[in-house]
Every structure is written in structure tokens, then in C-alpha cells.
Write a protein that holds these residues in place. Structure first.
Motif, PDB file in Angstrom:
ATOM      1  N   GLY A 249     -27.356 -24.476   4.617  1.00 60.91           N
ATOM      2  CA  GLY A 249     -26.883 -25.168   3.440  1.00 60.91           C
ATOM      3  C   GLY A 249     -26.625 -26.627   3.763  1.00 60.91           C
ATOM      4  O   GLY A 249     -25.830 -26.932   4.661  1.00 60.91           O
ATOM      5  N   PHE A 250     -27.311 -27.521   3.081  1.00 61.42           N
ATOM      6  CA  PHE A 250     -27.092 -28.954   3.246  1.00 61.42           C
ATOM      7  C   PHE A 250     -26.217 -29.428   2.087  1.00 61.42           C
ATOM      8  O   PHE A 250     -26.694 -29.981   1.104  1.00 61.42           O
ATOM      9  N   THR A 251     -24.928 -29.158   2.220  1.00 59.54           N
ATOM     10  CA  THR A 251     -24.003 -29.334   1.095  1.00 59.54           C
ATOM     11  C   THR A 251     -22.698 -30.004   1.489  1.00 59.54           C
ATOM     12  O   THR A 251     -21.864 -30.270   0.621  1.00 59.54           O
ATOM     13  N   GLN A 252     -22.478 -30.265   2.770  1.00 54.50           N
ATOM     14  CA  GLN A 252     -21.162 -30.628   3.258  1.00 54.50           C
ATOM     15  C   GLN A 252     -20.983 -32.138   3.418  1.00 54.50           C
ATOM     16  O   GLN A 252     -21.951 -32.874   3.611  1.00 54.50           O
ATOM     17  N   THR A 253     -19.732 -32.581   3.396  1.00 51.75           N
ATOM     18  CA  THR A 253     -19.424 -33.878   3.956  1.00 51.75           C
ATOM     19  C   THR A 253     -19.665 -33.791   5.464  1.00 51.75           C
ATOM     20  O   THR A 253     -19.506 -32.718   6.067  1.00 51.75           O
ATOM     21  N   GLY A 254     -20.075 -34.885   6.058  1.00 47.68           N
ATOM     22  CA  GLY A 254     -20.414 -34.863   7.473  1.00 47.68           C
ATOM     23  C   GLY A 254     -19.287 -34.375   8.361  1.00 47.68           C
ATOM     24  O   GLY A 254     -19.526 -33.762   9.403  1.00 47.68           O
ATOM     25  N   ARG A 255     -18.066 -34.615   7.955  1.00 50.01           N
ATOM     26  CA  ARG A 255     -16.923 -34.193   8.771  1.00 50.01           C
ATOM     27  C   ARG A 255     -16.761 -32.685   8.809  1.00 50.01           C
ATOM     28  O   ARG A 255     -16.052 -32.150   9.672  1.00 50.01           O
ATOM     29  N   MET A 256     -17.401 -31.981   7.885  1.00 47.15           N
ATOM     30  CA  MET A 256     -17.313 -30.523   7.854  1.00 47.15           C
ATOM     31  C   MET A 256     -18.566 -29.852   8.425  1.00 47.15           C
ATOM     32  O   MET A 256     -18.679 -28.629   8.409  1.00 47.15           O
ATOM     33  N   ASP A 257     -19.479 -30.657   8.923  1.00 44.91           N
ATOM     34  CA  ASP A 257     -20.732 -30.131   9.470  1.00 44.91           C
ATOM     35  C   ASP A 257     -20.432 -29.197  10.656  1.00 44.91           C
ATOM     36  O   ASP A 257     -19.736 -29.570  11.592  1.00 44.91           O
ATOM     37  N   ARG A 258     -20.959 -27.968  10.592  1.00 41.72           N
ATOM     38  CA  ARG A 258     -20.782 -27.043  11.713  1.00 41.72           C
ATOM     39  C   ARG A 258     -21.823 -25.935  11.642  1.00 41.72           C
ATOM     40  O   ARG A 258     -22.404 -25.677  10.591  1.00 41.72           O
ATOM     41  N   GLN A 259     -22.038 -25.297  12.791  1.00 39.77           N
ATOM     42  CA  GLN A 259     -23.015 -24.223  12.893  1.00 39.77           C
ATOM     43  C   GLN A 259     -22.449 -23.119  13.780  1.00 39.77           C
ATOM     44  O   GLN A 259     -21.725 -23.395  14.738  1.00 39.77           O
ATOM     45  N   GLU A 260     -22.812 -21.891  13.458  1.00 39.46           N
ATOM     46  CA  GLU A 260     -22.410 -20.742  14.271  1.00 39.46           C
ATOM     47  C   GLU A 260     -23.553 -19.748  14.361  1.00 39.46           C
ATOM     48  O   GLU A 260     -24.293 -19.549  13.398  1.00 39.46           O
ATOM     49  N   MET A 261     -23.682 -19.143  15.525  1.00 39.49           N
ATOM     50  CA  MET A 261     -24.606 -18.028  15.736  1.00 39.49           C
ATOM     51  C   MET A 261     -23.806 -16.868  16.293  1.00 39.49           C
ATOM     52  O   MET A 261     -22.973 -17.076  17.184  1.00 39.49           O
ATOM     53  N   ARG A 262     -24.058 -15.678  15.809  1.00 39.35           N
ATOM     54  CA  ARG A 262     -23.402 -14.503  16.379  1.00 39.35           C
ATOM     55  C   ARG A 262     -24.434 -13.412  16.620  1.00 39.35           C
ATOM     56  O   ARG A 262     -25.335 -13.202  15.804  1.00 39.35           O
ATOM     57  N   ILE A 263     -24.285 -12.735  17.754  1.00 34.60           N
ATOM     58  CA  ILE A 263     -25.133 -11.583  18.074  1.00 34.60           C
ATOM     59  C   ILE A 263     -24.208 -10.412  18.344  1.00 34.60           C
ATOM     60  O   ILE A 263     -23.301 -10.486  19.184  1.00 34.60           O
ATOM     61  N   LEU A 264     -24.433  -9.330  17.612  1.00 35.82           N
ATOM     62  CA  LEU A 264     -23.636  -8.114  17.743  1.00 35.82           C
ATOM     63  C   LEU A 264     -24.365  -7.129  18.655  1.00 35.82           C
ATOM     64  O   LEU A 264     -25.556  -6.851  18.460  1.00 35.82           O
ATOM     65  N   PHE A 265     -23.631  -6.606  19.656  1.00 36.20           N
ATOM     66  CA  PHE A 265     -24.151  -5.596  20.574  1.00 36.20           C
ATOM     67  C   PHE A 265     -23.402  -4.282  20.364  1.00 36.20           C
ATOM     68  O   PHE A 265     -22.433  -4.227  19.609  1.00 36.20           O
ATOM     69  N   GLU A 266     -23.809  -3.240  21.074  1.00 31.94           N
ATOM     70  CA  GLU A 266     -23.145  -1.948  20.951  1.00 31.94           C
ATOM     71  C   GLU A 266     -21.701  -1.991  21.450  1.00 31.94           C
ATOM     72  O   GLU A 266     -20.843  -1.261  20.958  1.00 31.94           O
ATOM     73  N   ARG A 267     -21.431  -2.841  22.453  1.00 27.77           N
ATOM     74  CA  ARG A 267     -20.083  -2.850  23.039  1.00 27.77           C
ATOM     75  C   ARG A 267     -19.416  -4.218  22.957  1.00 27.77           C
ATOM     76  O   ARG A 267     -18.499  -4.515  23.731  1.00 27.77           O
ATOM     77  N   GLY A 268     -19.870  -5.046  22.031  1.00 28.50           N
ATOM     78  CA  GLY A 268     -19.234  -6.351  21.892  1.00 28.50           C
ATOM     79  C   GLY A 268     -20.053  -7.300  21.059  1.00 28.50           C
ATOM     80  O   GLY A 268     -21.026  -6.910  20.399  1.00 28.50           O
ATOM     81  N   ASP A 269     -19.680  -8.577  21.087  1.00 28.82           N
ATOM     82  CA  ASP A 269     -20.429  -9.595  20.353  1.00 28.82           C
ATOM     83  C   ASP A 269     -20.234 -10.939  21.028  1.00 28.82           C
ATOM     84  O   ASP A 269     -19.268 -11.150  21.780  1.00 28.82           O
ATOM     85  N   ILE A 270     -21.149 -11.858  20.761  1.00 30.89           N
ATOM     86  CA  ILE A 270     -21.001 -13.230  21.218  1.00 30.89           C
ATOM     87  C   ILE A 270     -21.142 -14.154  20.018  1.00 30.89           C
ATOM     88  O   ILE A 270     -21.906 -13.882  19.093  1.00 30.89           O
ATOM     89  N   THR A 271     -20.394 -15.249  20.046  1.00 29.43           N
ATOM     90  CA  THR A 271     -20.506 -16.285  19.026  1.00 29.43           C
ATOM     91  C   THR A 271     -20.791 -17.604  19.729  1.00 29.43           C
ATOM     92  O   THR A 271     -20.082 -17.981  20.676  1.00 29.43           O
ATOM     93  N   LEU A 272     -21.837 -18.282  19.279  1.00 30.66           N
ATOM     94  CA  LEU A 272     -22.232 -19.580  19.807  1.00 30.66           C
ATOM     95  C   LEU A 272     -21.916 -20.640  18.765  1.00 30.66           C
ATOM     96  O   LEU A 272     -22.138 -20.431  17.570  1.00 30.66           O
ATOM     97  N   TYR A 273     -21.438 -21.801  19.224  1.00 28.79           N
ATOM     98  CA  TYR A 273     -21.024 -22.868  18.316  1.00 28.79           C
ATOM     99  C   TYR A 273     -21.880 -24.111  18.523  1.00 28.79           C
ATOM    100  O   TYR A 273     -22.274 -24.420  19.642  1.00 28.79           O
ATOM    101  N   GLU A 274     -22.117 -24.823  17.429  1.00 24.90           N
ATOM    102  CA  GLU A 274     -22.935 -26.038  17.330  1.00 24.90           C
ATOM    103  C   GLU A 274     -24.415 -25.658  17.208  1.00 24.90           C
ATOM    104  O   GLU A 274     -24.859 -24.638  17.712  1.00 24.90           O
ATOM    105  N   TRP A 275     -25.197 -26.541  16.544  1.00 25.57           N
ATOM    106  CA  TRP A 275     -26.625 -26.232  16.365  1.00 25.57           C
ATOM    107  C   TRP A 275     -27.370 -26.394  17.687  1.00 25.57           C
ATOM    108  O   TRP A 275     -28.384 -25.743  17.924  1.00 25.57           O
ATOM    109  N   VAL A 276     -26.869 -27.268  18.572  1.00 23.84           N
ATOM    110  CA  VAL A 276     -27.255 -27.236  19.980  1.00 23.84           C
ATOM    111  C   VAL A 276     -26.086 -26.545  20.666  1.00 23.84           C
ATOM    112  O   VAL A 276     -25.064 -27.180  20.936  1.00 23.84           O
ATOM    113  N   PRO A 277     -26.188 -25.239  20.932  1.00 31.71           N
ATOM    114  CA  PRO A 277     -25.003 -24.489  21.356  1.00 31.71           C
ATOM    115  C   PRO A 277     -24.375 -25.031  22.642  1.00 31.71           C
ATOM    116  O   PRO A 277     -25.038 -25.153  23.673  1.00 31.71           O
TER     117      PRO A 277
END
Length: 392
Positions: A249-277
Motif C-alpha cells: 500500500g502506497f498510502t502513508q506519510t513518509g514518517r509511517m513508512d514500514r515493512q514486515e515479513m513473517r514466516i510461520l513454522f510448526e514450532r515458531g515464527d520469525i518476523t523480519l523488519y524493513e524492506w531491506v531486512p
């Protein structure tokens, strides 16, 4: 190419010739990228064409390069053998094909082209002439990408079940007249921007197939499409399908710009932050051996213990499988990294990798000609399904 006495040496101890770089288009990002490229030994910025912007003049002065009036002059320049294309997507096909016809290697900003048909012609031309036709998908050079790939391949948290990527991007620098909003120039958000992330998940999970897609138009505009989303399936029925949801979504003020990636596994999950993590948070239930391997994979990580298990409580169950765990943990990694510094390093690594392939064509590359086409195929299919379906 002329031999530079101060140039590097080949593995055989021979002097390597200089590589002459020509740039087509030099806006703010082009200048940023070229600043990184010029830190590669044996590379000289010879000339710039296709831009009369101040950034192009600044770069020419800084690197002692020629500022040419026409693309023809650039492509016929005898000291140039590698072209970097940093123009809007609708120009990539024609400019790259002309550069390949002129016998020049090409590194192109994403996307490779406006559609897979153009992309295939570009790769075919490059193969015929034995040249590079590379899309700058520098995300694969991120050490974080490699660590996540290793986490998946080692099956440390069990099988991958699901993933998502969410991009809450700023649009303050994108006026209503900007080419980004013009599908005939950008290809739309999936093509212009989504290819980076389709490529990342393909690198982790293999080639994906788009299941569904949607596009949303801005309510006060007949032309601006500012939100897209899609679901992509990876794997197959035999190995287990893994679905990933993508939202841009290209809808934000620049100060609110953020990105997240999450991968769910059988025994946990990881979350990556920023578009260049740059940062990762891992939450999981683990046994002693897994904890040791995770700390090896993410050296220097902060490990927080959420819960301890003992006796019969060590036996856990999920997806109808029994397994043992002695702790529930949260692992935090990479929180001291600077995003812009990392981005700079990824550009340097990508460029050096491709330069090595100019010298030694059999060199293994993390990003190959085919990666740009593969990510474009997924993006184009998402765009097609979004248009075929319901447009909000």
C-alpha cells in the motif's frame, strides 16, 4: 579494454583489465547506486546519458565522467562494456536491447521489463551474445536472507506453514503526475515494486504460483491504484503447500513508512523488519540442540526465555505430532544495523558479483539473468488476476 597497472589480479596472477561503466538515467537513486558501484576495483565510470537532471551533472563531475547528449553516443563508446540502466520500467526493454545489440553487458533496475514477453526476448538476446542481462534484485545478498534460508533448509523450527509480507509505504514523494502511478510506464505496483519480494520468497521456498490477487483504487482518483494484494502458493501437494500473502500500500506519510515479513513454522515464527531486512525476532519452543544451533546461526543475538518446561510438560503436540521442548524463547537479532548502510553494502555486493562474471563467465552468481524474469512472471500473473477479478 585497456590494462590498468594498478588493477587487481586474476586467480592466475594476471592483471585484470578495467571495466568501463556507462549509465542510462541518473536520478537520485541512480547516483546513490553508482556511488556504491564505484567502490569496486577495476571499474571506471566512463559516461552518463539519458538524463539532464542535476544528479547526472553532479555524478559526471564527481567521477570525471563524460555527460553525453544521446544514448547512441553512450552505446558506441569504445571504453564502455557494461551498462547500468536506472530509468523508469517502460524504457528498460528498448534500452537494454540496444545495449545488448551493441555488445554491452547490462545491469538493469527492477523490474527487468514491463512484461514477461519482453523479458524473455532480453534474456534470449543476452544468451545469444554471451552477455549479462541482470536485474538489480540485491536482496539475496543480505546476510539476513542467507540466515533465513539456512533456518528453513535445516528445518530447525519444523516445516514452513505460511508467510506474509506487508508494505506500508509512503507516497509523499510520488505526486499525482509521477510515472509510478501510470501503469503504461511502471507496470503497476506488483511489477514495479513487488518483484523484490516475490524473488525473496522464491529464494527461500522455490518457485511460486499466484492463486488470487486484488487491486484497490484511491477513492478520490480515477487513475491511482495505491493498494494491491495477492496470495502465492509455494511447493506442491506432495511436499505441502505453503501460502504467502503479499500486501503493498502506497498510502502513508513518509514518517509511517514500514515493512514486515513473517514466516510461520510448526514450532515458531520469525518476523523480519524493513524492506531491506535489518532486524529479526524469532519466537519458538525449542530443545537444547535447537537453541545451540539458533545461537550459531544468529551470532550475538539476544535470547529471552519466555517459559521453561520440565518433566512431562516437555512433551508438546502440534499438527498431530509429538515433540520435546525445554524452553519457549524469543530471539532478537540485528537491531544495531543501519538500514541505509546495509542497503549500500548490498548494492556493492551485487555489483561485484556481476563484475566477477564479466571477467569469469562461469562464476557462480547469487543473482542470475533468470531471477529477473522469474520474479517478473509472478508479478505479471498477480497483476493479471487482480484485473480479472474484482477491483475495489
Amino acid at each position: 579494454m585497456e590494462t590498468n597497472p594498478t588493477a587487481g589480479l586474476s586467480p592466475a596472477g594476471e592483471l585484470l583489465p578495467d571495466i568501463g561503466l556507462g549509465v542510462i538515467g541518473m536520478g537520485g537513486f541512480g547516483l546513490f547506486a553508482v556511488q556504491q558501484f564505484m567502490q569496486t576495483p577495476n571499474v571506471k565510470l566512463v559516461a552518463i546519458a539519458g538524463s539532464r537532471r542535476e544528479e547526472a551533472k553532479t555524478a559526471a563531475r564527481r567521477f570525471g565522467a563524460e555527460h553525453l547528449d544521446s544514448l547512441d553516443e553512450l552505446l558506441s563508446h569504445p571504453d564502455i562494456n557494461l551498462i547500468y540502466i536506472a530509468t523508469p520500467p517502460f524504457l528498460h526493454f528498448e534500452q537494454a536491447m540496444r545495449a545488448l545489440d551493441a555488445g554491452k553487458h547490462v545491469i538493469c533496475e527492477k523490474p527487468l521489463a514491463m512484461n514477461p514477453e519482453e523479458g524473455r526476448l532480453m534474456l534470449e538476446k543476452a544468451a545469444q551474445k554471451g552477455l549479462l542481462m541482470v536485474t538489480n534484485l540485491m536482496q539475496r545478498y543480505n546476510p539476513m536472507f542467507e540466515r533465513v534460508k539456512r533456518l528453513i533448509d535445516l528445518n530447525l523450527l519444523g516445516e514452513v506453514l505460511h508467510g506474509y509480507f506487508e508494505n506500508y509505504a509512503g507516497d509523499e514523494g510520488l505526486s499525482p503526475e509521477h510515472w509510478f502511478w501510470d501503469r503504461t510506464k511502471s507496470g503497476g505496483i506488483f511489477v514495479e515494486h513487488g518483484v523484490h519480494f516475490f524473488d525473496m520468497f522464491s529464494g527461500w521456498l522455490g518457485q511460486g504460483k499466484v492463486l488470487s490477487a486484488q487491486v484497490t483504487k484511491r477513492p478520490d482518483s480515477a487513475d491511482i491504484e495505491d493498494q494491491v494484494s495477492c496470495t502465492v502458493a509455494y511447493g506442491d501437494e506432495q511436499t505441502g503447500l505453503k501460502t504467502v500473502n503479499f500486501y503493498h500500500g502506497f498510502t502513508q506519510t513518509g514518517r509511517m513508512d514500514r515493512q514486515e515479513m513473517r514466516i510461520l513454522f510448526e514450532r515458531g515464527d520469525i518476523t523480519l523488519y524493513e524492506w531491506v531486512p535489518t532486524r529479526l525476532v524469532l519466537r519458538a519452543v525449542v530443545d537444547e540442540e535447537t537453541t545451540r544451533e539458533l545461537m550459531t546461526l544468529f551470532p550475538g543475538a539476544q535470547l529471552n526465555v519466555t517459559a521453561n518446561f520440565g518433566g512431562k510438560d516437555r512433551v508438546l503436540r502440534g499438527r498431530h505430532k509429538d515433540f520435546e521442548a525445554y524452553q519457549q524463547i524469543e530471539l532478537r537479532y540485528g537491531f544495531g544495523d543501519d538500514k541505509l548502510h546495509l542497503y549500500s553494502e548490498l548494492l556493492r555486493l551485487m555489483f561485484r558479483d556481476q563484475v566477477s562474471a564479466v571477467y569469469f563467465p562461469e562464476t557462480h552468481r547469487k543473482i542470475t539473468n533468470e531471477n529477473g524474469l522469474d520474479s517478473l512472471i509472478v508479478a505479471a500473473e498477480a497483476d493479471r488476476l487482480a484485473r480479472k477479478g474484482f477491483m475495489v
